[in-house]
Scaffold this motif. Structure first.
Motif, PDB file in Angstrom:
ATOM      1  N   LEU A 199       0.787  -1.295   0.037  1.00 38.48           N
ATOM      2  CA  LEU A 199       0.060  -0.092   0.032  1.00 38.48           C
ATOM      3  C   LEU A 199       0.769   1.402   0.083  1.00 38.48           C
ATOM      4  CD1 LEU A 199      -2.862  -1.141   2.496  1.00 38.48           C
ATOM      5  CD2 LEU A 199      -3.022  -0.972   0.011  1.00 38.48           C
ATOM      6  N   HIS A 200       0.236   2.459  -0.622  1.00 36.86           N
ATOM      7  CA  HIS A 200       1.025   3.641  -0.503  1.00 36.86           C
ATOM      8  C   HIS A 200       0.790   4.547   0.497  1.00 36.86           C
ATOM      9  CE1 HIS A 200       2.879   7.227  -2.579  1.00 36.86           C
ATOM     10  NE2 HIS A 200       1.839   7.883  -2.160  1.00 36.86           N
ATOM     11  N   ARG A 201      -0.550   4.328   1.127  1.00 39.99           N
ATOM     12  CA  ARG A 201      -0.973   5.137   2.200  1.00 39.99           C
ATOM     13  C   ARG A 201      -2.042   4.238   3.104  1.00 39.99           C
ATOM     14  NH1 ARG A 201      -5.430   8.526   2.223  1.00 39.99           N
ATOM     15  NH2 ARG A 201      -5.592  10.363   3.702  1.00 39.99           N
ATOM     16  N   ILE A 202      -1.911   4.604   4.171  1.00 38.94           N
ATOM     17  CA  ILE A 202      -2.921   3.921   5.070  1.00 38.94           C
ATOM     18  C   ILE A 202      -3.817   4.999   5.847  1.00 38.94           C
ATOM     19  CG2 ILE A 202      -3.439   2.246   7.092  1.00 38.94           C
ATOM     20  CD1 ILE A 202      -1.171   0.475   5.932  1.00 38.94           C
ATOM     21  N   PHE A 203      -4.710   5.089   5.985  1.00 44.87           N
ATOM     22  CA  PHE A 203      -5.752   6.228   6.769  1.00 44.87           C
ATOM     23  C   PHE A 203      -6.665   5.600   7.593  1.00 44.87           C
ATOM     24  CE2 PHE A 203     -10.001   6.272   4.754  1.00 44.87           C
ATOM     25  CZ  PHE A 203      -9.866   5.497   3.569  1.00 44.87           C
ATOM     26  N   GLY A 204      -6.985   6.366   8.736  1.00 41.82           N
ATOM     27  CA  GLY A 204      -7.859   6.012   9.725  1.00 41.82           C
ATOM     28  C   GLY A 204      -8.658   7.016  10.007  1.00 41.82           C
ATOM     29  N   ARG A 205     -10.215   6.381  10.305  1.00 42.05           N
ATOM     30  CA  ARG A 205     -11.112   7.662  10.855  1.00 42.05           C
ATOM     31  C   ARG A 205     -11.674   7.404  12.117  1.00 42.05           C
ATOM     32  NH1 ARG A 205     -15.517   6.758   6.813  1.00 42.05           N
ATOM     33  NH2 ARG A 205     -15.102   4.732   6.930  1.00 42.05           N
ATOM     34  N   CYS A 206     -11.967   8.530  12.863  1.00 42.40           N
ATOM     35  CA  CYS A 206     -12.700   8.253  14.131  1.00 42.40           C
ATOM     36  C   CYS A 206     -13.616   9.565  14.488  1.00 42.40           C
ATOM     37  CB  CYS A 206     -12.001   7.863  15.091  1.00 42.40           C
ATOM     38  SG  CYS A 206     -10.800   9.123  15.646  1.00 42.40           S
ATOM     39  N   ASP A 207     -14.460   9.337  15.230  1.00 36.29           N
ATOM     40  CA  ASP A 207     -15.253  10.319  15.998  1.00 36.29           C
ATOM     41  C   ASP A 207     -14.373  11.132  16.834  1.00 36.29           C
ATOM     42  OD1 ASP A 207     -18.488  10.747  16.836  1.00 36.29           O
ATOM     43  OD2 ASP A 207     -16.901  11.812  17.976  1.00 36.29           O
ATOM     44  N   ALA A 208     -14.328  12.409  16.487  1.00 34.17           N
ATOM     45  CA  ALA A 208     -13.331  13.621  17.348  1.00 34.17           C
ATOM     46  C   ALA A 208     -13.467  13.101  18.815  1.00 34.17           C
ATOM     47  CB  ALA A 208     -13.685  14.898  17.097  1.00 34.17           C
ATOM     48  N   LEU A 229      -4.401   6.130  19.760  1.00 32.94           N
ATOM     49  CA  LEU A 229      -3.992   5.190  19.294  1.00 32.94           C
ATOM     50  C   LEU A 229      -3.150   5.505  17.806  1.00 32.94           C
ATOM     51  CD1 LEU A 229      -3.161   1.964  18.845  1.00 32.94           C
ATOM     52  CD2 LEU A 229      -5.438   1.707  18.191  1.00 32.94           C
ATOM     53  N   MET A 230      -4.005   6.074  17.040  1.00 27.52           N
ATOM     54  CA  MET A 230      -3.529   6.393  15.701  1.00 27.52           C
ATOM     55  C   MET A 230      -2.186   7.429  15.739  1.00 27.52           C
ATOM     56  SD  MET A 230      -6.638   6.523  13.044  1.00 27.52           S
ATOM     57  CE  MET A 230      -8.037   7.214  14.242  1.00 27.52           C
ATOM     58  N   GLN A 231      -2.376   8.436  16.816  1.00 25.35           N
ATOM     59  CA  GLN A 231      -1.172   9.212  17.104  1.00 25.35           C
ATOM     60  C   GLN A 231       0.062   8.473  17.596  1.00 25.35           C
ATOM     61  OE1 GLN A 231      -3.164  13.502  17.374  1.00 25.35           O
ATOM     62  NE2 GLN A 231      -2.039  12.684  19.231  1.00 25.35           N
ATOM     63  N   ARG A 232      -0.293   7.172  18.298  1.00 23.31           N
ATOM     64  CA  ARG A 232       0.951   6.511  18.939  1.00 23.31           C
ATOM     65  C   ARG A 232       1.520   5.802  17.736  1.00 23.31           C
ATOM     66  NH1 ARG A 232      -2.237   5.345  23.281  1.00 23.31           N
ATOM     67  NH2 ARG A 232      -3.080   3.373  22.202  1.00 23.31           N
ATOM     68  N   LEU A 233       0.632   5.415  16.724  1.00 21.64           N
ATOM     69  CA  LEU A 233       1.265   4.618  15.575  1.00 21.64           C
ATOM     70  C   LEU A 233       2.045   5.530  14.911  1.00 21.64           C
ATOM     71  CD1 LEU A 233      -1.882   2.641  14.532  1.00 21.64           C
ATOM     72  CD2 LEU A 233       0.316   1.811  15.300  1.00 21.64           C
ATOM     73  N   GLY A 234       2.004   6.969  14.968  1.00 16.52           N
ATOM     74  CA  GLY A 234       2.767   7.903  14.226  1.00 16.52           C
ATOM     75  C   GLY A 234       2.068   8.533  13.237  1.00 16.52           C
ATOM     76  N   MET A 235       0.814   8.290  13.079  1.00 15.21           N
ATOM     77  CA  MET A 235      -0.101   8.787  12.043  1.00 15.21           C
ATOM     78  C   MET A 235      -0.320  10.283  12.034  1.00 15.21           C
ATOM     79  SD  MET A 235      -2.696   5.686  11.673  1.00 15.21           S
ATOM     80  CE  MET A 235      -3.413   5.817  10.075  1.00 15.21           C
ATOM     81  N   ARG A 236      -0.560  11.051  11.165  1.00 13.79           N
ATOM     82  CA  ARG A 236      -0.848  12.407  11.174  1.00 13.79           C
ATOM     83  C   ARG A 236      -2.374  12.824  11.048  1.00 13.79           C
ATOM     84  NH1 ARG A 236       2.297  13.107   7.300  1.00 13.79           N
ATOM     85  NH2 ARG A 236       1.011  12.240   5.743  1.00 13.79           N
ATOM     86  N   TRP A 263     -24.607  16.259  15.744  1.00 13.70           N
ATOM     87  CA  TRP A 263     -23.479  16.416  14.620  1.00 13.70           C
ATOM     88  C   TRP A 263     -22.376  15.529  14.768  1.00 13.70           C
ATOM     89  CZ3 TRP A 263     -25.351  18.505  10.573  1.00 13.70           C
ATOM     90  CH2 TRP A 263     -26.305  19.335  10.550  1.00 13.70           C
ATOM     91  N   ASP A 264     -21.842  15.125  13.554  1.00 12.29           N
ATOM     92  CA  ASP A 264     -20.797  14.395  13.768  1.00 12.29           C
ATOM     93  C   ASP A 264     -19.454  14.973  13.472  1.00 12.29           C
ATOM     94  OD1 ASP A 264     -19.232  11.871  13.752  1.00 12.29           O
ATOM     95  OD2 ASP A 264     -19.166  11.734  11.565  1.00 12.29           O
ATOM     96  N   GLU A 265     -18.650  14.906  14.087  1.00 12.13           N
ATOM     97  CA  GLU A 265     -17.104  15.631  14.214  1.00 12.13           C
ATOM     98  C   GLU A 265     -16.017  14.464  13.896  1.00 12.13           C
ATOM     99  OE1 GLU A 265     -15.936  19.034  15.045  1.00 12.13           O
ATOM    100  OE2 GLU A 265     -18.113  19.617  15.104  1.00 12.13           O
ATOM    101  N   GLU A 266     -15.569  14.409  12.818  1.00 12.25           N
ATOM    102  CA  GLU A 266     -14.659  13.217  12.421  1.00 12.25           C
ATOM    103  C   GLU A 266     -13.276  13.730  12.201  1.00 12.25           C
ATOM    104  OE1 GLU A 266     -16.061   9.460  10.478  1.00 12.25           O
ATOM    105  OE2 GLU A 266     -15.234  10.801   8.719  1.00 12.25           O
ATOM    106  N   PHE A 267     -12.084  12.919  12.787  1.00  9.21           N
ATOM    107  CA  PHE A 267     -10.799  13.093  12.674  1.00  9.21           C
ATOM    108  C   PHE A 267     -10.286  11.938  11.316  1.00  9.21           C
ATOM    109  CE2 PHE A 267      -9.830  14.523  17.032  1.00  9.21           C
ATOM    110  CZ  PHE A 267     -10.071  16.027  16.885  1.00  9.21           C
ATOM    111  N   TYR A 268      -9.481  12.523  10.427  1.00  9.00           N
ATOM    112  CA  TYR A 268      -8.777  11.722   9.622  1.00  9.00           C
ATOM    113  C   TYR A 268      -7.404  11.502  10.023  1.00  9.00           C
ATOM    114  CZ  TYR A 268     -12.297  10.521   5.986  1.00  9.00           C
ATOM    115  OH  TYR A 268     -13.365  10.081   5.277  1.00  9.00           O
TER     116      TYR A 268
END
Ligand SMILES: CC(C)(COP(=O)(O)OP(=O)(O)OC[C@H]1O[C@@H](n2cnc3c(N)ncnc32)[C@H](O)[C@@H]1OP(=O)(O)O)[C@@H](O)C(=O)NCCC(=O)NCCS
Length: 197
Positions: free
Chosen positions: A137-146, A154-161, A176-181
């Motif tokens: 894969l070239h890029r891996i992303f994750g999404r979650c409720d803010a 967890l995604m920050q621990r993995l080093g994701m931006r 209302w949904d607040e979402e982080f990518y």
């Protein structure tokens, strides 16, 4: 067959980390999955409500079948188990979002009885290695409720931006949904893993 389909066919199990074993799901896993998917705290930020045993059995059956086709898979779901006891502690999913641009998405749910010991980080690291390594894969992303601070931590621990914060862009469970990518490129992961070695 896509490259992803070929890579999936060539995947061998179990995938081992220092404390964990990742493997495909079996019908014998239903009770262990029900133990966490039936909890309000696990369902809170997911697109489903706490699940009955019957609903979990249907979900596990889906996880055992190829999603998409074996030639062009859409996702792979891993059962995360402890090496020492064999206990199933959660699930990790890798979704193949765009075969040409080699974009993947990471998902995870763990039994809170096993929280706070770095197991999710360890399992997610193995799936990131697999995604970038085995699946190319070239890029891996994750999404979650803010509000899902354990998920984005967890995604920050993995080093994701954190690449996006969508403000009130949808309705989620009546509010209302607040979402982080969050995301990570293959070359960034390679640098990170080299630095850890
Ligand atoms: C998201 C989720 C998997 C995170 O679980 P978690 O227990 O916080 O994550 P880990 O297993 O990696 O554990 C991390 C914690 O263990 C600690 N830890 C201990 N040993 C560790 C190690 N070797 N490596 C990393 N962390 C370690 C960390 O410091 C951290 O502690 P903290 O929470 O006090 O900051 C979990 O909250 C969950 O399943 N939630 C419900 C489902 C859900 O919302 N999924 C996401 C939908 S977007």
């Amino acid at each position: 067959m896509t490259d992803t389909g070929r890579a999936l066919a060539e995947l061998t199990f179990p995938i081992e980390t220092s404390r964990l074993r990742l493997r495909p799901f079996t019908p014998a896993d239903v009770d262990a999955v029900h133990a966490y998917q039936s909890l309000e705290e696990v369902a809170r930020y997911q697109y489903w409500e706490p699940r009955s045993r019957e609903e979990v059995a249907a979900e596990v059956a889906k996880w055992m079948e190829p999603d998409g086709t074996p030639e062009a898979p859409l996702s792979m779901v891993f059962a995360v188990t402890l090496k020492d006891s064999g206990a199933l502690i959660g699930d990790m999913v890798l979704l193949f979002r765009d075969w040409e641009a080699r974009q993947g998405e990471l998902g995870f749910s763990f039994n809170p009885a096993f929280a706070g010991r770095g197991y999710a980080t360890e399992a997610a690291t193995a799936v990131m290695d697999l995604g970038f390594g085995h699946f190319g894969l070239h890029r891996i992303f994750g999404r979650c409720d803010a509000r899902n601070d354990r998920s984005w931590a967890l995604m920050q621990r993995l080093g994701m931006r954190r690449e996006a914060h969508f403000r009130e862009h949808a309705r989620f469970k009546g509010v209302w949904d607040e979402e982080f990518y969050y995301a990570m490129l293959a070359r960034e992961w390679a640098d990170l893993r080299r630095g850890e070695a």
